[in-house]
Design an enzyme around this catalytic site. Structure first.
Site, PDB file in Angstrom:
ATOM      1  N   SER A 165      -7.827   0.426  -1.121  1.00 43.43           N
ATOM      2  CA  SER A 165      -7.036  -0.338  -0.164  1.00 43.43           C
ATOM      3  C   SER A 165      -7.789  -1.590   0.260  1.00 43.43           C
ATOM      4  O   SER A 165      -9.013  -1.661   0.160  1.00 43.43           O
ATOM      5  CB  SER A 165      -6.738   0.512   1.080  1.00 43.43           C
ATOM      6  N   ASP A 166      -7.053  -2.582   0.731  1.00 43.29           N
ATOM      7  CA  ASP A 166      -7.705  -3.671   1.447  1.00 43.29           C
ATOM      8  C   ASP A 166      -8.065  -3.131   2.829  1.00 43.29           C
ATOM      9  O   ASP A 166      -7.590  -2.083   3.262  1.00 43.29           O
ATOM     10  CB  ASP A 166      -6.794  -4.894   1.527  1.00 43.29           C
ATOM     11  N   ASN A 167      -8.906  -3.868   3.539  1.00 45.17           N
ATOM     12  CA  ASN A 167      -9.496  -3.368   4.777  1.00 45.17           C
ATOM     13  C   ASN A 167      -8.449  -2.883   5.778  1.00 45.17           C
ATOM     14  O   ASN A 167      -7.578  -3.652   6.204  1.00 45.17           O
ATOM     15  CB  ASN A 167     -10.351  -4.473   5.401  1.00 45.17           C
ATOM     16  N   HIS A 170       0.800  -1.227   0.000  1.00 45.66           N
ATOM     17  CA  HIS A 170       0.000   0.000   0.000  1.00 45.66           C
ATOM     18  C   HIS A 170       0.836   1.281   0.000  1.00 45.66           C
ATOM     19  O   HIS A 170       0.264   2.379  -0.055  1.00 45.66           O
ATOM     20  CB  HIS A 170      -0.961  -0.005   1.187  1.00 45.66           C
ATOM     21  N   ASP A 172      -5.861  -1.104   5.496  1.00 48.25           N
ATOM     22  CA  ASP A 172      -4.444  -1.252   5.175  1.00 48.25           C
ATOM     23  C   ASP A 172      -3.661   0.045   5.036  1.00 48.25           C
ATOM     24  O   ASP A 172      -2.434   0.009   5.051  1.00 48.25           O
ATOM     25  CB  ASP A 172      -4.285  -2.095   3.906  1.00 48.25           C
TER      26      ASP A 172
END
Length: 724
Positions: A261-263, A239, A265
């Site tokens: 983003s992923d959760n 990220h 992150d």
């Protein structure tokens, strides 16, 4: 503002087709109009409003009329992340979808999912999962991938994206939504089989194995969104990895959609990776790397990094950061315009009462399930059973039946599953199939998570008074999936002991596996005559399995992941490089090195014969192309499906290569005695390698072309192609 307009024009090229007669930038008039609207909005927005736009939970902006873009998961049917209501269709899990080896099925599944998404007001989905499985099934998310091969994952991924987003004039229309390819990149390449574990791999492996599905998703399917993975790549968290997100993703692959983003992150750059000391530092790192949207499930402001409390003062004091805010907000606004959200009237949808699953979709889930099953073993043709020759059937095992749960969804549907209007278990499917013609003797035998053997005696009694046994074992969402990694790959609890006890009754036993990862099932493979791998087949699981057991369906699926013999063997995958071939080295001293069941393997109730493959031209130039053809004949007495697979090996090259790589496949249905000629292309895409400069090239020399029924050499016919 001219630079911003140009940037917006570049952004929207990802979302719409470029016009042949468009302006100098190749942008259509419609896209140019959207770019102008986005620029106009950006000019009117306050800093607070721009930052608010950069979260997936951003509410509608009433002042400027900016709509909300609702999100959900769509891996194998719709799942509203914080809400299990909706009565959505649940299709076979991704690993089962891959096992069909039929991309058109995946495309149709995704198109139906998009329709259900729109019915729920959803326009942005966090699917598909394009992770290539590394060969380590300790990792719980194996079930979310299409398999261990980059070419197979690419074909399935492109099909899914085209189905979800639409193509041509249908792209992002009222029946389609934005797809999100994840997890960029190399997510399964963790060193301990643990979700989110750090990866440490060469750029060559990244490019040869993990990048191809994303390249295909961007260049072929024009995916609208990308999600990075939780982990780092060689020490740099994804990220904040400008090389991955800017140099590779945007500059090299020309991705112009938005990155989400992923959760949690962005914040995890501080709380997980311990690089940023504050959330503000985390936010700046994410922004500069090009992450446009901050995904924080549940609107938890304590975890969010992209919000005014975190960013506003810093951006105000450092105006140079505003360009990153404008670019991110512009990409998101462009997506909303492309989806037509500005043209729709907002409407309230009661997810508890809306009914999105249709009979048509449920029937297709059933059809897909029938094509996903894999016959791993069938000694003495025990399967299929003849309904007229048996009077009683024992149905045993912890996965044979599941009642609707009081909370959440069914455990035997796999991860990321919504709540279907109903689920058909194996017990229910067999009971319905036999319609009273066969007495069904059911016993659970044991609980999946328990070490208790109290139910063994009842199961043994049921087996002894039956003509045959269907023994349903494996795993569930409680033993696999995201965050459920394992150090052991044996059947969970006392299931293997239950198998032994039932086998000792002397009755004919059929093991049905319902699970999400390859398991070390050595006892089953050695002792049980018939084994059917079904993975998680979706809401019509029991109906499809009953069809296979009684011969109304002839299993034609093939494995897309290799089965290890022992956990000490992992990673196990067909993607291997040369070792001490024939020297006695390169082998385990205490075990067989080969997989228990290999990639591409699957049996049938009929048999198939392959001819010797033939090349259209036996010699081509490095920039030329040819084809390879092979005849496949159904030599049995039943109609059946065969998946014809083509692998390529560059015999001698300037760099090391895998022993073989899948470069083509086709599933065909053949009647008894029917012969079909299958033809595959051989050109740059199939023959190129990455040279020492990491450039794709076709080098002069000989290539071994292998065509057949699975990845192992015994199942493949060979022919040599010369390239000058």
């Amino acid at each position: 503002m001219k630079k911003l307009l140009l940037a917006i024009c570049v952004v929207i090229s990802c979302y719409g087709c470029k016009s042949e007669s468009g302006n100098q930038q190749g942008i259509s008039e419609k896209d140019k109009e959207i770019a102008e609207k986005v620029e106009s909005l950006i000019n009117k927005m306050t800093l607070d409003e721009k930052i608010a736009e950069m979260t997936q939970d951003a509410p509608a902006n009433d002042r400027l009329g900016i709509p909300y873009m609702k999100y959900a998961e769509a891996l194998h049917g719709m799942w509203l992340v914080l809400d299990y209501y909706g009565n959505t269709t649940v299709y076979p899990q991704a690993i089962a979808a891959g096992s069909t080896w039929e991309p058109e099925l995946v495309k149709k599944m995704a198109s139906q999912t998009a329709i259900e998404a729109r019915a729920l007001g959803v326009t942005h989905c966090y699917s598909p999962n394009l992770d290539v499985i590394s060969g380590d099934p300790r990792y719980g998310r194996v079930e979310e991938s299409y398999g261990e091969d980059p070419y197979l994952v690419s074909r399935m991924g492109v099909a899914f994206i085209e189905g979800l987003q639409g193509i041509g004039d249908e792209r992002f229309d009222e029946n389609h939504v934005i797809a999100t390819a994840k997890h960029f990149i190399g997510y399964p390449e963790n060193r301990r089989g643990i979700n989110g574990g750090f990866s440490d791999m060469s750029e060559r492996r990244l490019r040869e194995v993990y990048l191809p599905p994303f390249e295909a998703a961007i260049k072929e399917a024009k995916v609208g969104s990308i999600m990075p993975g939780h982990q780092d790549y060689n020490g740099i968290p994804n990220h904040m990895n400008t090389w991955l997100l800017n140099d590779v993703l945007r500059d090299e692959l020309d991705f112009d959609g938005f990155i989400i983003s992923d959760n949690n992150d962005i914040a995890r750059l501080g709380t997980m990776h311990f690089i940023a000391e504050t959330r503000t530092e985390s936010a700046i790192l994410g922004l500069k790397a090009g992450v446009d949207m901050d995904l924080v499930i549940g609107k938890n402001e304590k975890l969010a990094a992209y919000n005014s409390k975190v960013l506003k003062d810093t951006v105000t004091q450092n105006p140079n950061l505003l360009k990153y805010i404008d670019k991110a907000a512009s990409r998101i606004l462009t997506a909303k315009y492309k989806l037509g959200l500005f043209d729709e009237e907002s409407k309230e949808i009661d997810t508890k009462t809306v009914y999105t699953s249709t009979e048509e979709h449920q029937e297709f889930s059933y059809e897909m399930a029938k094509k996903a099953m894999i016959l791993l073993k069938n000694d003495n043709n025990l399967l299929p059973l003849d309904i007229n020759n048996i009077k009683s059937l024992a149905v045993i095992g912890p996965n044979a039946h599941e009642e609707q749960p009081k909370k959440g969804t069914y455990s035997l549907l796999g991860g990321y599953s919504g709540l279907p209007p109903y689920y058909t278990s194996v017990l229910e499917g067999l009971t319905s199939k036999t319609e009273g013609k066969v007495k069904i003797n059911y016993a659970q035998g044991c609980d999946l998570l328990s070490d208790s053997k109290e139910g063994f005696s009842e199961a043994i009694t049921a087996a002894k008074k039956s003509d045959a046994v269907v023994l349903v074992v494996g795993g569930s969402r409680k033993t696999g999936g995201e965050g459920v990694d394992r150090s052991d790959l044996d059947l969970y609890g006392v299931q293997n002991e239950l198998v032994e006890a039932i086998h000792k009754t002397g009755k004919p036993v059929i093991v049905v596996l319902i699970n999400g990862r390859p398991l070390t099932i050595n006892y089953i493979a050695e002792n049980i005559p018939s084994v059917l791998e079904t993975w998680y087949l979706g809401m019509r699981s029991g109906d499809a399995i009953a069809d296979a057991i009684f011969g109304d369906t002839n299993p034609g699926g093939k494995l897309t992941v290799s089965f290890p013999r022992d956990v000490g063997q992992v990673p196990v995958t067909y993607l291997e490089r040369p070792d001490f071939i024939g020297s006695g080295k390169g082998l385990y001293k205490d075990a067989d090195k080969s997989p228990l069941f290999p990639f591409g393997f699957g049996m049938s109730y009929t048999t198939f014969a392959y001819s010797t493959p033939k090349l259209e031209n036996t010699t081509i130039n490095v920039d030329g192309s040819t084809t390879v053809s092979i005849d496949v004949t159904n030599t049995g007495e039943r109609e059946g499906d065969e998946v014809v697979q083509m692998y390529v090996r560059d015999d001698y090259a300037s760099v090391g290569r895998y022993l073989k790589m899948l470069k083509g496949f086709e599933r065909v249905t053949l009647k008894p005695g029917e012969k079909r000629t299958i033809t595959f292309d051989l050109g740059f895409d199939e023959l190129n390698i990455l040279n020492q400069e990491m450039k794709k090239v076709v080098e002069p020399g000989t290539f071994t072309i292998l065509v057949g029924a699975s990845s192992i050499d015994e199942d493949l016919k060979k022919v040599t192609l010369k390239v000058d």
